[in-house]
Design a protein around this motif. Sequence first.
Motif, PDB file in Angstrom:
ATOM      1  N   ILE A 262      -6.998  -0.457   3.032  1.00 27.40           N
ATOM      2  CA  ILE A 262      -6.375  -1.440   4.320  1.00 27.40           C
ATOM      3  C   ILE A 262      -5.075  -1.903   4.053  1.00 27.40           C
ATOM      4  O   ILE A 262      -4.572  -2.494   5.220  1.00 27.40           O
ATOM      5  CB  ILE A 262      -8.172  -2.405   4.104  1.00 27.40           C
ATOM      6  CG1 ILE A 262      -9.199  -2.100   4.934  1.00 27.40           C
ATOM      7  CG2 ILE A 262      -7.970  -3.644   5.261  1.00 27.40           C
ATOM      8  CD1 ILE A 262     -10.275  -2.522   4.780  1.00 27.40           C
ATOM      9  N   ASP A 263      -4.913  -2.204   2.883  1.00 29.94           N
ATOM     10  CA  ASP A 263      -3.373  -2.741   2.428  1.00 29.94           C
ATOM     11  C   ASP A 263      -2.881  -2.087   2.221  1.00 29.94           C
ATOM     12  O   ASP A 263      -1.359  -2.747   3.383  1.00 29.94           O
ATOM     13  CB  ASP A 263      -3.202  -3.221   0.849  1.00 29.94           C
ATOM     14  CG  ASP A 263      -4.302  -4.565   0.388  1.00 29.94           C
ATOM     15  OD1 ASP A 263      -4.518  -5.233   1.448  1.00 29.94           O
ATOM     16  OD2 ASP A 263      -4.625  -5.140  -0.110  1.00 29.94           O
ATOM     17  N   TYR A 264      -2.453  -0.759   2.012  1.00 29.98           N
ATOM     18  CA  TYR A 264      -1.697   0.015   2.869  1.00 29.98           C
ATOM     19  C   TYR A 264      -1.822   0.287   4.186  1.00 29.98           C
ATOM     20  O   TYR A 264      -0.586   0.463   4.826  1.00 29.98           O
ATOM     21  CB  TYR A 264      -2.179   1.080   1.858  1.00 29.98           C
ATOM     22  CG  TYR A 264      -1.022   1.916   1.520  1.00 29.98           C
ATOM     23  CD1 TYR A 264       0.046   2.279   0.157  1.00 29.98           C
ATOM     24  CD2 TYR A 264      -0.356   3.205   2.534  1.00 29.98           C
ATOM     25  CE1 TYR A 264       0.899   3.320   0.031  1.00 29.98           C
ATOM     26  CE2 TYR A 264       0.921   4.152   2.192  1.00 29.98           C
ATOM     27  CZ  TYR A 264       1.054   3.994   1.007  1.00 29.98           C
ATOM     28  OH  TYR A 264       2.136   5.028   0.576  1.00 29.98           O
ATOM     29  N   GLN A 265      -2.542   0.137   4.969  1.00 28.00           N
ATOM     30  CA  GLN A 265      -2.428   0.658   6.176  1.00 28.00           C
ATOM     31  C   GLN A 265      -2.709  -1.117   7.205  1.00 28.00           C
ATOM     32  O   GLN A 265      -3.395  -1.103   8.220  1.00 28.00           O
ATOM     33  CB  GLN A 265      -3.383   1.598   6.695  1.00 28.00           C
ATOM     34  CG  GLN A 265      -3.480   2.781   6.016  1.00 28.00           C
ATOM     35  CD  GLN A 265      -1.990   3.611   6.115  1.00 28.00           C
ATOM     36  OE1 GLN A 265      -1.260   3.488   7.425  1.00 28.00           O
ATOM     37  NE2 GLN A 265      -2.098   5.408   5.932  1.00 28.00           N
ATOM     38  N   HIS A 266      -1.918  -2.090   6.342  1.00 30.77           N
ATOM     39  CA  HIS A 266      -2.205  -2.808   6.972  1.00 30.77           C
ATOM     40  C   HIS A 266      -2.365  -3.237   8.407  1.00 30.77           C
ATOM     41  O   HIS A 266      -2.995  -3.827   9.371  1.00 30.77           O
ATOM     42  CB  HIS A 266      -1.509  -4.301   6.585  1.00 30.77           C
ATOM     43  CG  HIS A 266      -2.014  -5.397   6.973  1.00 30.77           C
ATOM     44  ND1 HIS A 266      -0.863  -5.660   8.442  1.00 30.77           N
ATOM     45  CD2 HIS A 266      -2.452  -6.551   6.887  1.00 30.77           C
ATOM     46  CE1 HIS A 266      -1.487  -7.468   7.926  1.00 30.77           C
ATOM     47  NE2 HIS A 266      -2.410  -7.872   7.177  1.00 30.77           N
ATOM     48  N   ASP A 267      -1.255  -2.821   8.983  1.00 28.66           N
ATOM     49  CA  ASP A 267      -0.427  -2.432  10.643  1.00 28.66           C
ATOM     50  C   ASP A 267      -1.561  -2.413  11.236  1.00 28.66           C
ATOM     51  O   ASP A 267      -1.932  -2.663  12.069  1.00 28.66           O
ATOM     52  CB  ASP A 267       0.798  -2.774  10.614  1.00 28.66           C
ATOM     53  CG  ASP A 267       1.633  -3.688  10.391  1.00 28.66           C
ATOM     54  OD1 ASP A 267       1.090  -4.878   9.446  1.00 28.66           O
ATOM     55  OD2 ASP A 267       2.651  -3.203  10.005  1.00 28.66           O
TER      56      ASP A 267
ATOM     57  N   ASN B  92     -10.254  -1.328  -0.064  1.00 29.81           N
ATOM     58  CA  ASN B  92      -9.372  -2.453   0.104  1.00 29.81           C
ATOM     59  C   ASN B  92      -7.789  -2.147  -0.333  1.00 29.81           C
ATOM     60  O   ASN B  92      -7.287  -2.454   0.905  1.00 29.81           O
ATOM     61  CB  ASN B  92      -9.399  -3.809  -0.599  1.00 29.81           C
ATOM     62  CG  ASN B  92     -10.445  -4.542   0.067  1.00 29.81           C
ATOM     63  OD1 ASN B  92     -10.634  -5.649   0.645  1.00 29.81           O
ATOM     64  ND2 ASN B  92     -11.188  -5.062  -1.065  1.00 29.81           N
TER      65      ASN B  92
ATOM     66  N   GLU C 136      -6.491 -11.594  10.085  1.00 32.22           N
ATOM     67  CA  GLU C 136      -6.379 -10.570   8.789  1.00 32.22           C
ATOM     68  C   GLU C 136      -7.542  -9.603   8.680  1.00 32.22           C
ATOM     69  O   GLU C 136      -8.153 -10.270   8.996  1.00 32.22           O
ATOM     70  CB  GLU C 136      -5.904 -11.491   7.188  1.00 32.22           C
ATOM     71  CG  GLU C 136      -4.640 -11.740   8.015  1.00 32.22           C
ATOM     72  CD  GLU C 136      -3.317 -10.860   7.081  1.00 32.22           C
ATOM     73  OE1 GLU C 136      -3.321  -9.801   7.014  1.00 32.22           O
ATOM     74  OE2 GLU C 136      -2.163 -11.287   8.025  1.00 32.22           O
TER      75      GLU C 136
END
Length: 468
Positions: A339-344, A336, A269
């Motif tokens: 990063i969560d929004y563009q996780h992949d 953060n 992750e």
Amino acid sequence: MIKQGLEIKQTQKLSPIQLTTIKLIELPVLEFEQRLKSEFEENPVLDDETPQEKPEDEPKDISIEDLKSQEDIPAYKLRVNNYGKDERPDYPTFSVKESFTQSLEEQLGFRELTQKQEEIAKFIIGSLDDDGYLRRDIDSLVDDLAFRAGIEASEDEVLEMLEIIQQFEPVGVGARDLRECLMLQLRTVPRSPEVENAEIILRDYFHEFTNKHFQRIVSKMGISEKDLKAAMGRILRLNPSPGGQIDDSYNDRAQQVVPDFVLSIEDGEPKMTMPRFNIPEVRVKQKYADLLEEAQGSGDRAMKEAAVFVKQKIDSAKWFVEAVKQRYHTLETTMNAIIDYQHDYFLDGDESNLRPMVLKDIAEITGFDISTISRVVNSKYIETHFGIFPLKYFFSEGLENQEGEEVSTRELKKAISELVEAEDKRKPLTDDQLVSEMKKKGYNVARRTIAKYRDQLGIPKSGLRKDL
């Protein structure tokens, strides 16, 4: 009959902490460190040395928390909780191309301006689109200056600074529309008959020019078709998107950048950390703490006045360090959320996984104002395992394709560019034809959207792409 009335205008005054926080949020890490250094140099009650660094026989400084027993001094905490006493780690620096905003602010530094003028100019620079245009009216800039930056400015003051910015490189920056952008560039070109004709066309016959009414221009100006072709050739060599020129014009200028954020992959992750060095523990020098204690029971006027001065400096330190803490929280929360929004995407850097994302998306997630997100994103970098990127890179609008899947503007612009590159220049594709061709590729794009992206790509209208 004269009507009398009372106009009530609601304004919001920002607190010292809010004003300081706004200014600190905008700073990339190296400038932030310099700002910290300046604060310690200017505020005599502060000491950024840790107790261990001082000889044992010297008086030890104390934290402001230890002064809370003083009745007239409020208790407040100045230590930045997210930093420990471990040895400060060394973070690598990276050479990157100078950003558009940084280039303009550097040029601003060569002008003799008052502090207010400089702040207004920087605000205007921060309001420019990526292509270098100012697509906001002056009234809204005046209002935003007052509300967001606490700067009371008139329209004339804003226009004065805009005219200065319009003199910067790349030429054409700060224009409010395409016509002004091209006119600004022509003013810097050596005089010649074709340049004179080009200026007349843009000034007096811009509508005819953009709608390809060439014979009407020839007739009204009383020039030959050869003269018209020469003038148009001069116009077509101008840059309709000066902001996009920065990579080409400044590729020999580089700066050393310390990433504001560092991304790593832990247990599969993405995890973000922020460089933490040069954030000292804030302590009040012992002699000033003693002076405050002595002044409480003293009737000496001079000592009382000195104590008032020290108290003011301590209050200033409280506001500043609270702003530092708020800056950290704002940057951490925003990054953060990105990063969560563009996780992949952040797992492997595959651009096909980069989702359409605008400032509003992150503002809604974090609860921050869009202008706050914009300040966080501006001039900040993140180090990832697949490269160093400015935060602006991760933002783009999106539309749905025929399958109902959302695609980013990067993908759409690439498709438009490919269509234009492959077109017959004797019969270039109109915007309506581009809509049809994009539909064949599976993209449902409106004509106005095609025109918008074409402009952003610096692609002229079909009439201007036609070989005469």
